[in-house]
Design an enzyme around this catalytic site. Structure first.
Site, PDB file in Angstrom:
ATOM      1  N   GLY A  42       2.956  -1.414  -8.683  1.00 52.13           N
ATOM      2  CA  GLY A  42       2.058  -0.760  -7.480  1.00 52.13           C
ATOM      3  C   GLY A  42       1.697   0.643  -7.679  1.00 52.13           C
ATOM      4  CB  ALA A  44       5.522   4.481  -6.830  1.00 49.79           C
ATOM      5  NE  ARG A 330       0.307   3.367  10.380  1.00 52.38           N
ATOM      6  CZ  ARG A 330       0.637   3.370   9.765  1.00 52.38           C
ATOM      7  NH1 ARG A 330       1.353   2.686   8.668  1.00 52.38           N
ATOM      8  NH2 ARG A 330      -1.586   3.458   9.269  1.00 52.38           N
ATOM      9  CG  HIS A 401       2.282  -1.726   7.422  1.00 51.44           C
ATOM     10  ND1 HIS A 401       2.276  -2.859   7.108  1.00 51.44           N
ATOM     11  CD2 HIS A 401       2.592  -0.477   7.803  1.00 51.44           C
ATOM     12  CE1 HIS A 401       1.060  -2.141   6.297  1.00 51.44           C
ATOM     13  NE2 HIS A 401       1.286  -0.484   6.693  1.00 51.44           N
TER      14      HIS A 401
END
Lengths: 638, 249
Positions: A42, A44, A330, A401
């Site tokens: 991904g 990183a 959030r 998430h």
């Protein structure tokens, strides 16, 4: 065990520069003598693999997907923060640092977060140079928007597909190194164990997902860039394959796990429709810039939204938090959505949803403008729900998430196992108890492009290139045997329940007792339930087929085996942290008006857990968080 | 809904495959196509049969991993990815035929899973701008007009799923290659390697065994991300200019 975060001395703003100077270097001609394993591709992983290969190291990169371009960073929508202050609205490195520390509810390290803010500006430069097509203004300069709880416009974006564009940038940089022979890519290959010898990380054991072949890979250092563990909950916005196996097995080999209970429940997801649901889809929270969140004032109101007059609607975020309104962070937005649904004011068939309404924004700016901003998100919503959000309000509900917790790392991103590093979401380091929007992409790329290329060199220079073991070493043999043993055990049980059935049960336990709000009694019960479920798993799971083939059930089975252990650690951590902070809300610890009540006297530390063996109680080690620059205040968004 | 599925089953790359018939019951129209497969796979597993292998990951239409050829269309009847196809697009009693991507360059691995690593190798051949980490100038140093940035973005949204190849009667990869070539050739940062890039990527595409383009346009018609056929025109122009003037390849 004494945790040494290795935070450099000196004033905050000078720490990283000074540290970079003090780090040892590997001579350019010697870099080719070192091998580095990168697990996960991904943001990183791909950025680290590309950058390290550019420096001259030999990199082996692994991903379980069929191509490194499919890593789940690709699904990030909203944007990436950077303290460029292009908008002249008062942003600065210090403000980004401050917002991130405060947003994380003061449970992150000052020095790490400041460094993150510092390198954020370089990330944007790098990505633009790679050809990432960020949104631009008519004058040709980069556009910014304000995002998720920030009062400045510092978020760079590429429509609702920022993660995709950034990942393709990193993937292309890595592809260039694959062509150059400096990165050897192993797709459809899953890491199943870490090899440790003499206290140092020496390599990994992998399974080829097509042939089932178990393989050994040796290196001077191992970088875990394997993302988070949100799929413990079964339903989350993570990809179906996202898993915690690499991180968890490293934990069992001695890497401490930091703040496992800090999970982020994202407020704007498409609600669940039934038992068949396999995953949840996020609607970027950039939608909250223009959408207004509401529910009917009256519990049990079943009228369709257009029949509910304005004065019978409760815009509960605007009412409770007048200064931030719909843009509260959030955790606050999610918790409040839960509250109104608990009161029976939820909407839609399941009553587990709130409206996100664009009618006012469309009236104010016109449908074309709204389409230009959010077109792909509206389309996605319509495809999934069959409803047109230009005409009727979206229905949204919180979903798991992101996980702020992860492997404990020091300032150099090294875990408690020398030579083992954790980058991006896989580590615990920068987001404290709550991550701000558009900060995950920033952290993944900061770690991969701008931090690990410096800090890894220091370790490698210290150990020297001869400090590596061959794959014939007993440490490899032992680790490989353990992996093979686990696989053959799973295949031989031949029970009556499927892996997914177990996974769904686990997810429900976690969502009910270790989700948006938690209490001691529930957590204690959950711990017991998890233990029972785990025991049943090893007696009654059914995994068909054999190891020597593409076996989709076996892949899941090894991952769920790890979720069944990690979940218990999450519960332990949630139980021991007797305070509310960020995404961790303990019902016993709240202010009179229902806001999170931190306890800085007792809990301003990182809880780093040590594995003690199967079914043994994990042991917590504490890294005190020292705040020299910011004053700890109660987060208020009123 | 109750449905009949005819699904391609193939044990591995070397064995012969066949269409097998399955019946699924009580399917909700809100389910995604892949969730319907999850239901079927759970049943198969409990019956002691081998579940159907299929590629999937993000299930939100962006990773590009899902790849089912449904009733003669890549990703099925809607212009979207398989994971974003919902059962409300079908009727009770329908028979649905599900096959893997069919292309020589995408050999079948098992059942509905194919090997698309050829796409990765095409990108490795030149689908990048060579800029080492740390070399970049300030991001606002080179202004790029909004029109160009938006056009580059539109090309860059390709998810590399391979539906274009599966849709094409020649199994051509032109739409995939053209999207990357167009994105990078439009941007000022991509100018230095412009000719070399297109030559190398096209050479690699041919080497991997993809077919030729005859401008039928099935690729763009089926592309879940609506990558425009105009990109192929850009690719052809870029290739011609490069071949006429460059020293490479």
């Amino acid at each position: 065990m004494k945790l040494d975060a290795k935070i450099p001395e000196g004033p905050l703003a000078e720490k990283w520069n000074k540290h970079k100077f003090n780090l040892k270097l590997v001579n350019p001609a010697n870099k080719r003598k070192y091998e580095v394993i990168v697990v996960g591709t991904g943001l990183a992983g791909a950025s680290a693999a590309a950058s390290l290969a550019e420096l001259g190291y030999n990199v082996k990169a692994f991903c379980f997907q069929d191509s490194p371009r499919r890593a789940h960073s690709i699904a990030a929508q909203g944007g990436i923060n950077a303290a460029k202050n292009y908008q002249n609205d008062g942003d600065s490195v210090y403000r980004l640092f401050y917002d991130t520390i405060k947003g994380g509810d003061y449970r992150a390290r000052e020095a790490n977060v400041y460094r993150l803010a510092e390198v954020s500006v370089n990330i944007i430069d790098q990505c633009v140079a790679q050809g990432v097509p960020f949104a631009r203004e008519y004058g040709g300069l980069l556009a910014n928007r304000s995002f998720g709880g920030a009062q400045v416009s510092r978020t760079f974006y590429a429509r609702g597909q920022t993660g995709q564009q950034l990942l393709l940038g990193a993937y292309s940089a890595m592809s260039r190194q694959i062509a150059a022979g400096k990165v050897k890519m192993y797709p459809r290959t899953e890491m199943l164990d870490l090899v440790v010898h003499d206290g140092k990380a020496r390599g990994i054991i992998t399974r080829n997902l097509i042939t089932g072949k178990i393989e050994r890979h040796s290196a001077h250092a191992v970088l875990l860039c394997t993302g988070g563990y949100g799929n413990v909950f079964f339903l989350s916005t993570n990809a179906m394959g996202s898993n915690a196996t690499a991180a968890w097995r490293a934990h069992k080999k001695g890497a401490l796990f930091g703040n496992p209970c800090f999970t982020q429940i994202h407020p704007t997801c498409i609600p669940v429709t039934g038992d068949h649901q396999s995953k949840l889809t996020l609607m970027s929270e950039s939608l909250r810039n223009d959408g207004r969140v509401w529910v009917p004032k009256q519990a049990g109101d079943t009228r369709p939204p257009y029949e509910i007059p304005e004065d019978e609607r409760d815009y509960f975020l605007e009412r409770k938090y007048p200064s931030f309104g719909n843009l509260v962070p959030r955790d606050v937005a999610s918790r409040n959505a839960k509250y109104v649904c608990d009161e029976g004011r939820g909407v839609g068939a399941s009553k587990l949803a709130v409206y996100l309404d664009f009618a006012d924004a469309i009236k104010r700016e016109g449908e074309a403008t709204i389409r230009a901003k959010y077109g792909n998100l509206f389309d996605m919503y319509e495809k999934i729900t069959g409803e047109n959000p230009y005409k009727t309000p979206m229905r949204i509900y919180p979903a798991v998430h992101y996980t702020m917790g992860g492997l404990w790392v020091d300032y150099n991103l090294m875990t408690t196992i020398p030579g083992l590093y954790a980058l991006g979401e896989a580590n615990f380091s920068d987001h404290g108890a709550n991550r701000l929007g558009a900060s995950a992409l920033m952290q993944g790329l900061a770690d991969g492009y701008f931090i690990i290329p410096y800090t890894l060199g220091d370790y490698l220079a210290n150990i020297g290139w001869n400090d590596k073991i061959s794959t014939d070493h007993p440490a490899f043999t032992e680790a490989e045997q353990a992996v093979k043993h686990q696989i053959s055990t799973l295949l031989s049980i031949n029970g009556k329940k499927t892996v997914d059935q177990f996974h769904k049960e686990l997810g429900k336990i976690m969502w009910d007792y270790c989700g948006m709000s938690r209490n001691a009694e529930g957590l204690k019960g959950a711990k017991q339930k998890i233990r029972e479920l785990r025991e049943e798993y090893w007696q009654n799971v059914r995994v068909g087929g054999s190891n020597e083939e593409l076996n989709i059930t076996l892949e899941k089975a090894t991952r769920v085996a790890d979720f069944l252990e990690l979940s218990e650690l999450m519960v332990d951590d949630a139980l021991h942290r007797e305070e509310s902070c960020g995404g961790h809300f303990r019902e016993e610890y709240q202010t009179p008006d229902g806001e999170a009540l931190r306890n800085d006297e007792k809990f301003a530390y990182v809880a780093a857990w040590e594995y003690k063996g199967p079914n043994e109680q994990a042991v917590v080690h504490k890294e005190d968080l020292i705040f020299e620059n910011v004053k700890l205040t109660q987060r208020s968004y009123k | 809904m109750n449905l009949t599925l005819k699904v391609w089953r193939q044990k591995n790359a070397n064995s012969k495959g066949e269409l097998k018939t399955y019946h699924v019951k009580d399917i909700s129209p809100d389910m995604s196509f892949l969730e319907m497969f999850d239901v079927l796979n759970e049943e198969l597993l409990l019956k002691g049969e081998d579940p159907i292998a299929f590629d999937h990951d993000c299930r939100e239409g962006i990773c590009g991993m899902c790849s089912m050829y449904i009733n003669g269309h890549p990703h099925g009847p809607e212009q979207t990815t398989t994971c974003q196809l919902h059962m409300r697009s079908f009727k009770d009693g329908d028979t649905i035929v599900v096959e893997p991507w069919r292309a020589k360059a995408f050999p079948v691995v098992k059942d509905l899973v194919v090997d698309r690593s050829a796409f990765d190798r095409i990108i490795q051949a030149g689908g990048y701008i060579s800029v080492n980490t740390g070399n970049a100038p300030d991001a606002n140093e080179i202004p790029i007009s909004k029109e160009v940035a938006d056009a580059a973005f539109n090309a860059a949204t390709c998810i590399g799923c391979g539906a274009c190849v599966a849709a094409c009667k020649n199994a051509s990869a032109m739409l995939f290659v053209s999207a990357k070539v167009a994105q990078l050739s439009m941007l000022p940062q991509g100018q230095i390697e412009r000719k070399r890039r297109v030559e190398q990527m096209v050479a690699k595409m041919d080497e991997e065994g993809f077919g030729a383009c005859t401008n039928t346009g099935a690729c763009a018609a089926e592309c879940p991300k609506e990558i425009s056929l105009a990109n192929i025109a850009i690719l052809n122009r870029e290739y011609l200019i490069a071949k006429a003037t460059s020293e490479y390849v």
